[in-house]
Design a protein around this motif. Structure first.
Motif, mmCIF file in Angstrom:
data_model
loop_
_atom_site.group_PDB
_atom_site.id
_atom_site.type_symbol
_atom_site.label_atom_id
_atom_site.label_comp_id
_atom_site.label_asym_id
_atom_site.label_seq_id
_atom_site.Cartn_x
_atom_site.Cartn_y
_atom_site.Cartn_z
ATOM 1 N N GLN A 1 -4.136 14.429 0.304
ATOM 2 C CA GLN A 1 -4.138 15.061 -0.947
ATOM 3 C C GLN A 1 -5.063 16.120 -1.206
ATOM 4 N N ASP A 2 -6.580 16.297 -0.373
ATOM 5 C CA ASP A 2 -7.384 17.180 -0.707
ATOM 6 C C ASP A 2 -8.000 17.347 0.886
ATOM 7 N N LEU B 1 0.799 -1.218 0.046
ATOM 8 C CA LEU B 1 0.056 0.040 0.024
ATOM 9 C C LEU B 1 0.796 1.187 -0.046
ATOM 10 N N GLU B 2 2.022 1.181 0.409
ATOM 11 C CA GLU B 2 3.081 2.395 0.405
ATOM 12 C C GLU B 2 2.960 3.279 -0.883
ATOM 13 N N GLY B 3 2.611 4.644 -0.539
ATOM 14 C CA GLY B 3 2.463 5.392 -1.778
ATOM 15 C C GLY B 3 1.154 5.346 -2.605
ATOM 16 N N GLN B 4 0.149 4.349 -2.196
ATOM 17 C CA GLN B 4 -0.903 4.124 -3.054
ATOM 18 C C GLN B 4 -1.863 5.065 -2.603
ATOM 19 N N THR B 5 -2.894 5.740 -3.230
ATOM 20 C CA THR B 5 -3.851 6.675 -3.012
ATOM 21 C C THR B 5 -5.120 5.698 -2.636
ATOM 22 N N GLY C 1 -14.564 12.220 5.180
ATOM 23 C CA GLY C 1 -14.260 11.390 4.098
ATOM 24 C C GLY C 1 -12.934 12.018 3.598
ATOM 25 N N LEU C 2 -11.989 11.038 3.540
ATOM 26 C CA LEU C 2 -10.572 11.448 3.387
ATOM 27 C C LEU C 2 -9.913 10.846 2.119
ATOM 28 N N ARG C 3 -9.071 11.585 1.371
ATOM 29 C CA ARG C 3 -8.262 10.771 0.419
ATOM 30 C C ARG C 3 -6.838 11.332 0.257
ATOM 31 N N GLY C 4 -5.974 10.406 0.151
ATOM 32 C CA GLY C 4 -4.579 10.631 0.282
ATOM 33 C C GLY C 4 -3.577 9.290 0.022
ATOM 34 N N PHE C 5 -2.501 9.774 0.207
ATOM 35 C CA PHE C 5 -1.697 8.421 -0.124
ATOM 36 C C PHE C 5 -0.992 7.676 1.246
ATOM 37 N N VAL C 6 -0.524 6.377 1.204
ATOM 38 C CA VAL C 6 -0.001 5.789 2.420
ATOM 39 C C VAL C 6 1.429 6.109 2.603
#
Length: 514
Positions: A136-137, A59-63, A118-123
């Motif tokens: 990221q948002d 998952l590292e780096g995955q959104t 709700g969240l969106r980001g990278f691991v």
């Protein structure tokens, strides 16, 4: 909130916080962002999946996208750490003003604990080694909490503890208990898994799950006071059921051979750590088997359910270990148990007068005047002297006929019945009969119960003419078993009160003066 604050100050502080949260909600709405208008948020993962060390490499780096409740927040100027919790667990996330913009960062800082986002980001992994999500948002506000949740104090790692300790609040506002106390949620989850495991076991054994009436004109199958109610359309007085037994036996008459039901029953009785007036029963009936067959079924079933719920057949109780898979379980006739633990021999319990004399000899601590039948006295002796000492799984057999109106008599001793109760750790966890299928014997038992009712025993079994009619059409030899699911769940989870394993136990109204 300080433990020293008085209730009035606490109430005023909660009102102040609610007013501030309402202002924030109105400000959001004025900006055209009403969180309560949102119907759906698509998640790619749950918190526990992200926090799982074994999955980090993939998952590292995955959104990823997550949703849950904001349970911790630490603002550090232009950057912030926070924690989001969902059903699976919790995960840390990180955001910076420069990443999401000044206005978005301002709105983020105005979020309150308890809000759903709700969240969106990278691991990624922080410098301290904690798996986190880098946003990221701007977090999306999905629902505004207008009251501050009881998330309690936090340790240095941001974890909460001792969040909601008051039992009255925990039981009355269970939603807060589930939110604040992971241990409570674990116990109640395992209680739900207990029911699922029982169902899987019985289905695999070929039993058919059925449903029988909750509203009954004659509430029988147990010694208990029912709750009366009224069916207005039929102008009929009815009662909430106290047992599942008599309708399940009607199904055996009708040709089914292995049936069970898991359902709520209602008994108009007191409330303590072992009793709640509304509780869950499992009852099963199987044609062509006897009491010993049901014992074997119980031994296998309890071990299988414990293993399904806890991972093995050992109970999570302090002291002497209890392994439910160690068979056979002890078989102990009730009179033998009284002889062993109370020092009263069976031949001293042949009449009520002799039994009371023996009780006076040993100096019993209960009121002998309340015991009006020999069978009732014998069961009382068992309850006081034998039951508390039955730690390892034990079948108590040979109950008195006076207290067992639905069990077959022993052919060699009609004063006793083919009945057992199962005990573990001093608690009764099941009741089983070789069921009466002789309609003449059953009528005599009901008539004796009516005499006890006339003498003042309002828990004596009522007459049920339709059930007797069903028996006259013929019922095969049958073994039956009843289990209180809530007590079984207490045993499997180590809970000390039945209220701990009931999602919403009955409580007095909050401002009741009675």
């Amino acid at each position: 909130m300080s433990e020293q604050e008085n209730p009035r100050e606490e109430h005023e502080e909660l009102d102040r916080q609610r007013a501030l949260r309402l202002q924030k909600l109105e400000a959001r709405r004025a900006e055209g962002n009403d969180p309560f208008a949102i119907e759906r948020y698509e998640r790619s993962h749950h918190a526990a999946q992200i926090a799982d060390e074994s999955q980090f490499g993939a998952l590292e780096g995955q959104t990823v996208t997550l949703a849950g409740r904001l349970v911790a927040q630490r603002i550090m100027g232009k950057a912030a750490f926070a924690h989001l919790a969902d059903e699976s667990g919790r995960i840390q996330f990180y955001t910076r003003r420069d990443d999401i913009g000044e206005e978005a960062y301002r709105r983020f800082k105005e979020l309150d604990l308890g809000d759903f986002v709700g969240l969106r980001g990278f691991v990624f992994r922080t410098k301290t080694g904690e798996i986190s999500v880098h946003l990221q948002d701007e977090p999306m506000l999905l629902a505004k909490a207008l009251r501050p949740p009881p998330l309690g104090k936090q340790d240095d790692e941001g974890h909460t503890y001792n969040a909601l300790a008051d039992p009255e609040t925990r039981y009355r506002q269970r939603y807060l208990d589930l939110l604040a106390n992971p241990d409570s949620r674990d116990v109640l989850t395992r209680r739900a898994k207990t029911v699922s495991a029982l169902r899987r076991f019985l289905d695999a054994q070929g039993f058919l799950e059925v449903e029988t009436p909750v509203l009954q004109t004659v509430a029988g199958g147990a010694a208990a006071r029912p709750f009366p109610t009224r069916h207005n359309a039929l102008k009929l007085d009815v009662k909430l059921r106290i047992s599942l037994e008599l309708y399940l036996k009607r199904l055996i008459v009708g040709g089914y051979e292995k049936v069970y039901e898991i359902g709520r029953v209602f008994r108009n009785e007191g409330i303590d750590t072992q009793h709640n007036p509304e509780f869950t029963m499992m009852e099963l009936y199987q044609a062509y088997v006897n009491l010993e067959d049901i014992m074997e079924l119980v031994e296998a079933m309890y071990a299988a359910v414990c293993e399904a719920v806890n991972g093995d057949a050992f109970l999570p109780l302090p002291g002497e270990p209890i392994d439910l898979s160690a068979r056979p379980w002890r078989r102990l006739p009730m009179l033998d148990g009284i002889a062993q633990y109370a020092g009263i021999a069976p031949d001293e319990l042949t009449t009520l007068e002799m039994g009371k004399a023996a009780c006076r000899r040993i100096g019993v601590a209960f009121d002998l005047d309340k015991e009006t039948t020999l069978g009732g006295l014998i069961e009382k002796l068992h309850e006081v002297y034998t039951q508390p000492l039955l730690r390892q799984p034990t079948f108590i057999t040979d109950f008195p006929v006076e207290t067992s109106p639905l069990a077959k008599k022993r052919p060699d001793n009609p004063a006793l019945t083919r009945r057992f109760e199962v005990y573990v750790a001093g608690q009764e966890l099941g009741n089983a009969f070789s069921e009466i299928n002789d309609p003449l014997d059953q009528r005599e038992r009901f008539e004796e119960q009516l005499r006890q009712r006339a003498a003042g025993d309002d828990e004596a079994h009522p007459m049920d003419e339709d059930f007797l009619r069903a028996l006259e059409f013929g019922m095969p030899p049958t073994g039956g078993l009843g289990i209180g699911i809530d007590r079984l769940a207490m045993l499997l989870t180590g809970a000390e009160s039945i209220r701990d394993v009931i999602l919403f136990p009955l409580m007095r109204p909050e401002h009741s003066s009675e």
